[in-house]
Write a protein that holds these residues in place. Structure first.
Motif, PDB file in Angstrom:
ATOM      1  N   ASP A 269       5.148 -12.490   5.291  1.00 48.12           N
ATOM      2  CA  ASP A 269       5.428 -12.731   3.873  1.00 48.12           C
ATOM      3  C   ASP A 269       5.533 -14.233   3.600  1.00 48.12           C
ATOM      4  O   ASP A 269       6.460 -14.893   4.076  1.00 48.12           O
ATOM      5  CB  ASP A 269       6.726 -12.039   3.477  1.00 48.12           C
ATOM      6  CG  ASP A 269       6.896 -11.910   1.971  1.00 48.12           C
ATOM      7  OD1 ASP A 269       6.371 -12.780   1.242  1.00 48.12           O
ATOM      8  OD2 ASP A 269       7.529 -10.947   1.523  1.00 48.12           O
ATOM      9  N   PRO A 270       4.611 -14.815   2.828  1.00 52.09           N
ATOM     10  CA  PRO A 270       4.651 -16.256   2.561  1.00 52.09           C
ATOM     11  C   PRO A 270       5.808 -16.658   1.650  1.00 52.09           C
ATOM     12  O   PRO A 270       6.124 -17.848   1.539  1.00 52.09           O
ATOM     13  CB  PRO A 270       3.302 -16.529   1.890  1.00 52.09           C
ATOM     14  CG  PRO A 270       2.950 -15.230   1.234  1.00 52.09           C
ATOM     15  CD  PRO A 270       3.462 -14.170   2.162  1.00 52.09           C
ATOM     16  N   ARG A 271       6.458 -15.690   1.000  1.00 47.40           N
ATOM     17  CA  ARG A 271       7.578 -16.022   0.118  1.00 47.40           C
ATOM     18  C   ARG A 271       8.792 -16.518   0.900  1.00 47.40           C
ATOM     19  O   ARG A 271       9.745 -17.037   0.298  1.00 47.40           O
ATOM     20  CB  ARG A 271       7.943 -14.807  -0.735  1.00 47.40           C
ATOM     21  CG  ARG A 271       6.837 -14.408  -1.706  1.00 47.40           C
ATOM     22  CD  ARG A 271       7.150 -13.123  -2.438  1.00 47.40           C
ATOM     23  NE  ARG A 271       7.290 -11.995  -1.509  1.00 47.40           N
ATOM     24  CZ  ARG A 271       7.579 -10.753  -1.880  1.00 47.40           C
ATOM     25  NH1 ARG A 271       7.755 -10.473  -3.167  1.00 47.40           N
ATOM     26  NH2 ARG A 271       7.692  -9.784  -0.981  1.00 47.40           N
ATOM     27  N   ARG A 273       8.868 -19.092   2.412  1.00 46.28           N
ATOM     28  CA  ARG A 273       8.879 -20.551   2.239  1.00 46.28           C
ATOM     29  C   ARG A 273       9.610 -20.994   0.971  1.00 46.28           C
ATOM     30  O   ARG A 273       9.841 -22.191   0.773  1.00 46.28           O
ATOM     31  CB  ARG A 273       7.439 -21.086   2.209  1.00 46.28           C
ATOM     32  CG  ARG A 273       6.639 -20.796   3.462  1.00 46.28           C
ATOM     33  CD  ARG A 273       5.413 -21.683   3.545  1.00 46.28           C
ATOM     34  NE  ARG A 273       4.512 -21.521   2.406  1.00 46.28           N
ATOM     35  CZ  ARG A 273       3.497 -20.670   2.356  1.00 46.28           C
ATOM     36  NH1 ARG A 273       3.247 -19.872   3.393  1.00 46.28           N
ATOM     37  NH2 ARG A 273       2.708 -20.600   1.290  1.00 46.28           N
TER      38      ARG A 273
END
Length: 501
Positions: A269-271, A273
């Motif tokens: 999940d890039p969220r 970051r």
């Protein structure tokens, strides 16, 4: 007065708006919703605003049960005009049909709806009042029995009386209420604020001008008092930032850390970051619809922060793009919630850590039915309570010798975020800068000290702090959408000039 099963008078006309004017223009957007959903939204709008206006905006008796001091006509005029065009006509129809029931015993408001065949048999939309937390909207389709399963505050916070009067602290001297300030030029500026001088659509309900030691001027619309709560709209965002600041002071969070939501914890999940600071700066990069200030399903549709805000995907690199988004504020507070062991501890924190310590005893922080604060908008408070928050910032986060916010918190929220609002906007208007959930009247705005910051909300809610002049300015209103609203920038210039600043 018993409001049970009372029919509101017909409303002659409703002004239209789509959302908060955040950059000098109205954000035009609509959602592709069915008639059944829009009917539910309209009923939810009525139940939420009437519940809050009746029970939050009332005086409180010794047993902590509000006694209504706003009439039906006042509520209709003040709360149910200048509203979303998505549901305006439907609200008008529901009011004419007498679909509203207000129950003093349960402190709740129910609004029946079912004009669309798909909604036949659906229970009324229901909003229920709770001490300190104000009104909570039950989800669409919920029966009245569901209210028993909604979390509220326990212990002293649930029973502590909200005073029938305001203490007047911390101010050592007070201008006469609705009287002269002793400064004829300032009196003229304040008087003009209650006319259309600062905008043809302006409808002022309160003005308060103060330093940390003195209330210089304090005026209210007829029927309003220092204890009459009013919805803050997006001024709530700056209150929310202050709650986060108190958590930083107590080492519960660090703004540079990842938001850390459990729903974003998958390694792919890039969220992950997204930091808490990205959320405070309105630069999460999350998809928040075309107009980020439109969160109808949460505000009037009985939706929850966990369902509606947490699940959005990225559309921009975090920190790269500024976009005014209610969800960013709600997610910042959701990030804080996930640091607590229980929802009870979380719900109590804003009151024990900030509000009650500085005397904000007439402030209601409304939450969804799963216990998440909707601190992007749904706060009801008084002018004096807002001014107290301003004084806390002027005092570098200190109150009665206690450091409630970090000593450099004012500097932090006043520092321009890396990604800034575009200026001019699409209408050619100059837009203030943005810090951490506060607007910045910096070098973009002429005639006002560059250190000035502001909390700004729909319908003309303003809390303006001028640190270099040790000054707080509060203006509350019910501005009419579609017409020029209250010009808080010119008003601030005029107040400063009248004070010789």
């Amino acid at each position: 007065m018993n409001f049970s099963k009372v029919k509101f008078p017909a409303v002659a006309a409703f002004a239209l708006t789509v959302g908060v004017t955040v950059s000098g223009g109205v954000a035009h957007a609509s959602e592709d919703k069915t008639d059944a959903t829009l009917d539910a939204y309209a009923a939810g709008y009525i139940s939420n605003f009437v519940c809050s206006a009746v029970f939050n905006a009332a005086s409180n008796t010794a047993d902590n049960v509000p006694s209504v001091n706003k009439t039906l006509e006042q509520i209709t005029e003040h709360e149910l005009t200048g509203i979303y065009d998505v549901v305006e006509t439907r609200i008008h129809d529901l009011l004419e049909q007498g679909a509203l029931t207000i129950d003093d015993d349960t402190r709740s408001v129910a609004v029946a709806y079912a004009s669309d065949s798909a909604a036949q048999g659906m229970p009324p939309r229901l909003s229920v009042w709770r001490p300190a937390l104000g009104c909570v909207d039950l989800p669409v389709g919920a029966e009245a029995e569901a209210a028993a399963h909604v979390d509220g505050l326990m212990g002293d916070l649930a029973t502590t009386q909200h005073p029938a009067t305001d203490s007047g602290e911390p101010w050592q001297t007070h201008a006469d209420l609705n009287g002269t300030s002793g400064n004829a030029e300032l009196d003229q500026v304040v008087e003009s604020a209650f006319s259309d001088h600062y905008g043809s659509g302006a409808r002022t309900s309160a003005v308060l001008i103060a330093s940390p030691k003195e209330i210089l001027s304090e005026h209210y619309l007829d029927g309003f008092t220092p204890t009459t709560s009013q919805r803050t709209w997006s001024v709530a965002k700056s209150i929310g930032a202050s709650v986060v600041g108190a958590a930083v002071q107590q080492d519960l969070v660090d703004v540079n850390d990842e938001a850390g939501l459990a729903a974003w914890s998958h390694p792919a999940d890039p969220r992950q970051r997204i930091t808490l600071q990205h959320l405070l700066h309105m630069s999460s990069g999350l998809d928040s619809n075309q107009a980020g200030n439109r969160t109808d399903r949460i505000y009037i549709g009985g939706g929850t922060v966990a369902d509606e805000a947490v699940g959005n995907s990225l559309e921009s690199i975090p920190g790269q793009r500024w976009k005014y988004a209610n969800n960013d504020t709600m997610l910042a507070l959701r990030s804080l919630r996930e640091r607590f062991e229980s929802v009870q501890d979380y719900l109590a924190f804003p009151f024990t850590a900030v509000l009650h310590k500085i005397g904000m005893r007439h402030t209601y922080l409304e939450a969804d039915w799963q216990g998440d604060f909707i601190l992007s908008s749904q706060v009801w408070t008084t002018s004096r309570d807002l001014a107290r928050l301003g004084v806390l910032h002027l005092q570098q986060g200190q109150w009665n010798g206690e450091q409630i916010l970090p000593q450099d918190w004012l500097q932090y929220v006043s520092t321009p975020s890396p990604a800034q609002p575009p200026t001019p906007n699409s209408r050619g208007d100059v837009v203030p800068g943005y810090g951490a959930q506060w607007w910045l009247f910096n070098d973009r705005i002429s005639g006002i000290p560059d250190d000035t910051i502001a909390a700004r909300g729909n319908r003309g809610q303003f809390l303006i702090i001028v640190p270099g002049e040790d000054l707080v300015i509060v203006r509350r209103g019910y501005d009419i959408a579609g017409e020029p609203g209250f010009d808080e920038i010119q008003f601030t210039r005029d107040v400063l000039a009248a004070l010789g600043k």
